[in-house]
Design an enzyme around this catalytic site. Structure first.
Site, PDB file in Angstrom:
ATOM      1  N   GLY A  63      -4.798  18.879  -7.563  1.00 41.63           N
ATOM      2  CA  GLY A  63      -3.565  19.320  -8.206  1.00 41.63           C
ATOM      3  C   GLY A  63      -3.917  20.367  -9.241  1.00 41.63           C
ATOM      4  CB  CYS A  90      -9.933  18.315  -6.683  1.00 40.99           C
ATOM      5  SG  CYS A  90      -9.996  19.670  -7.846  1.00 40.99           S
ATOM      6  CE1 TYR A  91      -4.743  16.261 -13.053  1.00 44.79           C
ATOM      7  CE2 TYR A  91      -3.707  14.786 -11.470  1.00 44.79           C
ATOM      8  CZ  TYR A  91      -3.823  15.271 -12.759  1.00 44.79           C
ATOM      9  OH  TYR A  91      -3.039  14.751 -13.747  1.00 44.79           O
ATOM     10  CG  HIS A 178     -10.458  21.339  -2.962  1.00 44.74           C
ATOM     11  ND1 HIS A 178      -9.251  20.682  -3.010  1.00 44.74           N
ATOM     12  CD2 HIS A 178     -10.613  21.935  -4.161  1.00 44.74           C
ATOM     13  CE1 HIS A 178      -8.686  20.880  -4.190  1.00 44.74           C
ATOM     14  NE2 HIS A 178      -9.494  21.639  -4.906  1.00 44.74           N
ATOM     15  CD  GLU A 180      -8.780  19.616   0.381  1.00 41.55           C
ATOM     16  OE1 GLU A 180      -9.801  18.904   0.259  1.00 41.55           O
ATOM     17  OE2 GLU A 180      -8.098  19.982  -0.591  1.00 41.55           O
ATOM     18  CG  ASP A 236       8.319  23.419  17.511  1.00 43.74           C
ATOM     19  OD1 ASP A 236       7.132  23.286  17.868  1.00 43.74           O
ATOM     20  OD2 ASP A 236       8.661  24.002  16.477  1.00 43.74           O
ATOM     21  CE  LYS A 409       4.580  25.689  16.680  1.00 44.60           C
ATOM     22  NZ  LYS A 409       6.035  25.834  16.524  1.00 44.60           N
TER      23      LYS A 409
END
Ligand code: XMP
Length: 554
Positions: A63, A90-91, A178, A180, A236, A409
């Site tokens: 964050g 992180c945060y 991070h 990710e 979609d 997606k």
């Protein structure tokens, strides 16, 4: 219209608590890539509510705040003491450290960007199988200086004396960086180690299982009712329809409104390929003339969008009414002398005597990011009026069925492949609802559509041949129909129109950069278009990022 509640057994769920950075959705996606189901929840959600979801693991996201800033998002201790495995990032790592009695301090050393970390060589849950020196992506000012009691320090960097900790007993883990983001060399492995070894998840969120689960859920939800789905030719709506078709077969009727604004081959892709591959019951409404008539004389982009959106809804609405009427049971009325003996549903607008029509459901291809973003409640400015099939009148009283509500997606594509949706549809790049109508600058006419279609088909063919389809987000081809320029071809002077190539790279279409296509590819596209499309004598390249330009020209 109302949205139906989610149904079915919940998969093992990893809750990603969003502390306000842009990373929470990315974390959720990475968790899915590790074959575990994830959901993003706001940090403001009370701890009891989070725990009531019975998460199999919790990840606290990064964050933007400092834990010292007034009003900084706090963490309810209950989240880390409930016995649920937790990973702080992180945060999230810092609030977790604080909640567990560790120390977070302002070290005065900011670390931002790629940073060298030393990770534990000794047995470690997060770092098993990884090199002891690795590059990680950092973005922090404060740092954990003392790990909480019971937590072993398992990584360090120059600016973070405690860059990671682990407590296998309580199954609590944290990293300052991070994992990710792709710049963290072993980030995905850190996440999957946490999920598999730390939290003991089974990793059963695979496309095969997901497809099966969604089909099963749709079947339970729909029961014996009838369903309508609007097909656009995009991924979609096609995958959503394929799921529902697999679930309830010909209780589903799909409607394809051919507005004449699709690209070459796309209508056939829906009408022929999709039907052949999935066996859906399809109603095609040929509304090409109607759209052209409505667009005659109109050049203003917003007006075009409004007309296309309006006509689309009207045509779809009529098709829906027809389907409702066709499925209404015949109602026998006692003879009353009025001469009316029997009425069928069509004459009554498809209503049953109990006031309900049997066509209860409307399929919509809502994706998970839309769900998260609308829950976030941030009102984005209306830059362009987009349209979809949301605005049907209340008397049709459909309930929405949204089989893709939990998917990103890339997962939609995998599920589509699993269900046999044709690859041309599964991998189709984004294409706007108003179609080529907003890629002709100036009035839309049949001839102009034909010119643009041929130019666009060449560009697509060459990009595909060069293997660039998955590298670019999309490449609109735009016809500047009101512009002419002088050229020379053969021995003669020409006075034709330019087309613009707009190749863009993007993650989510919110921002984009122009794609640096190889010159040879551009050269081939340009020479083929000017040779093969007589009306076009110039091909230009749009080298504007977004912002300031949008992706589409209108
Ligand atoms: P812009 O032009 O706003 O486009 O940068 C962002 C993305 O959205 C697509 N787009 C639309 N999609 N209905 C849609 O379904 C629309 O009206 C519409 N307008 C733009 C565009 O192709 C790009 O991917």
């Amino acid at each position: 219209m109302t949205s139906a509640p989610p149904l079915g057994r919940r998969p093992e769920t990893v809750l990603v608590v969003d502390f306000g950075a842009q990373y929470a959705q990315l974390i959720a996606r990475r968790v899915r890539e590790a074959d575990c189901y994830s959901e993003v929840v706001p940090h403001t959600m009370p701890a009891e509510e989070m725990l009531a979801k019975e998460p199999a693991a919790i990840i606290l996201s990064g964050g933007p705040a400092s834990v010292y800033a007034p009003g900084a998002p706090a963490l309810d201790e209950a989240v880390v003491t409930a016995g649920v495995p937790v990973l702080g990032i992180c945060y999230g790592f810092q609030v977790m450290a604080q909640a567990l009695g560790g120390t977070v301090a302002r070290t005065g050393r900011r670390e931002y960007g790629q940073t060298d970390a030393s990770v534990a060589g000794a047995p470690s849950t997060l770092f098993t199988g990884q090199p002891e020196q690795q590059v990680v992506w950092m973005s922090h000012g404060d740092a954990v200086t003392e790990a909480p009691d019971g937590c072993a320090v398992t990584a360090r960097t120059d600016g973070a004396p405690v860059a990671a900790f682990e407590d296998d007993e309580r199954r609590l883990y944290g990293v300052q960086w991070h994992p990710e983001v792709l710049h963290s060399a072993h980030g995905q492995q850190v996440l999957s180690n946490f999920l598999t070894h730390g939290a003991g998840l089974s990793g059963s969120w695979t496309s095969e299982n997901v497809a099966e689960r969604l089909v099963e859920q749709a079947r339970e939800q729909i029961g014996a009712d009838h369903v309508i789905c609007g097909l656009s030719g995009g991924v979609d709506s096609s995958v959503a329809a394929a799921i529902v078709q697999r679930a309830v077969g010909d209780q589903l009727t799909c409607v394809f409104v051919d507005h004449g604004l699709l690209r070459q081959g796309e209508a056939e892709q829906v009408e022929t390929d999709f039907v052949a591959a999935t066996g859906v019951d399809l109603v095609v409404v040929d509304a090409r003339d109607r759209f052209l008539d409505a667009l005659a004389g109109v050049s203003d982009p917003e007006e075009k969008r409004k007309i296309i959106g309006r006509e689309f809804i009207r045509v779809f609405e009529q098709a829906a009414r027809d389907i409702v009427a066709a499925h209404a049971p015949r109602v026998d009325r006692p003879a009353d002398g009025s001469g009316e003996g029997q009425q069928d549903g069509a004459q009554q607008g498809g209503a049953r005597e109990d006031g309900e029509h049997p066509v209860r459901w409307l399929v919509q291809g809502t994706l998970y990011p839309d769900v998260v973003e609308s829950g976030g409640g941030s009102g984005a400015a209306n830059i362009k009026s987009h349209h979809n099939v949301g605005g049907l009148p209340d008397d049709l009283q459909f309930q929405l069925i949204e089989p893709l509500r939990s998917l990103f997606k890339d997962e939609v594509r995998q599920v589509g492949l699993q269900l046999g949706v044709p690859e041309g549809i599964v991998w189709r790049q984004p294409f706007p609802g108003p179609g080529l109508g907003i890629r002709i600058i100036g009035e839309v006419t049949g001839d102009r559509l034909d010119v643009l279609r041929r130019a666009d088909a060449i560009a697509r063919e060459e990009l595909t041949a060069a293997g660039l389809d998955r590298e670019i987000w999309q490449c609109p081809v735009v016809l500047l129909a009101d512009v002419r320029s002088v050229g020379v071809q053969g021995d003669g002077r020409t006075y034709g129109h330019p087309v613009v190539l707009r190749p863009v790279s993007s993650e989510d279409a919110m921002t984009a950069d122009w794609t640096r296509l190889p010159y040879e590819v551009l050269a081939r596209v340009s020479s083929r278009i000017t040779n093969e499309v007589e009306e076009v004598n110039r091909v230009v390249l749009d080298v504007t990022s977004k912002p300031p330009g949008t992706i589409e020209w209108e």
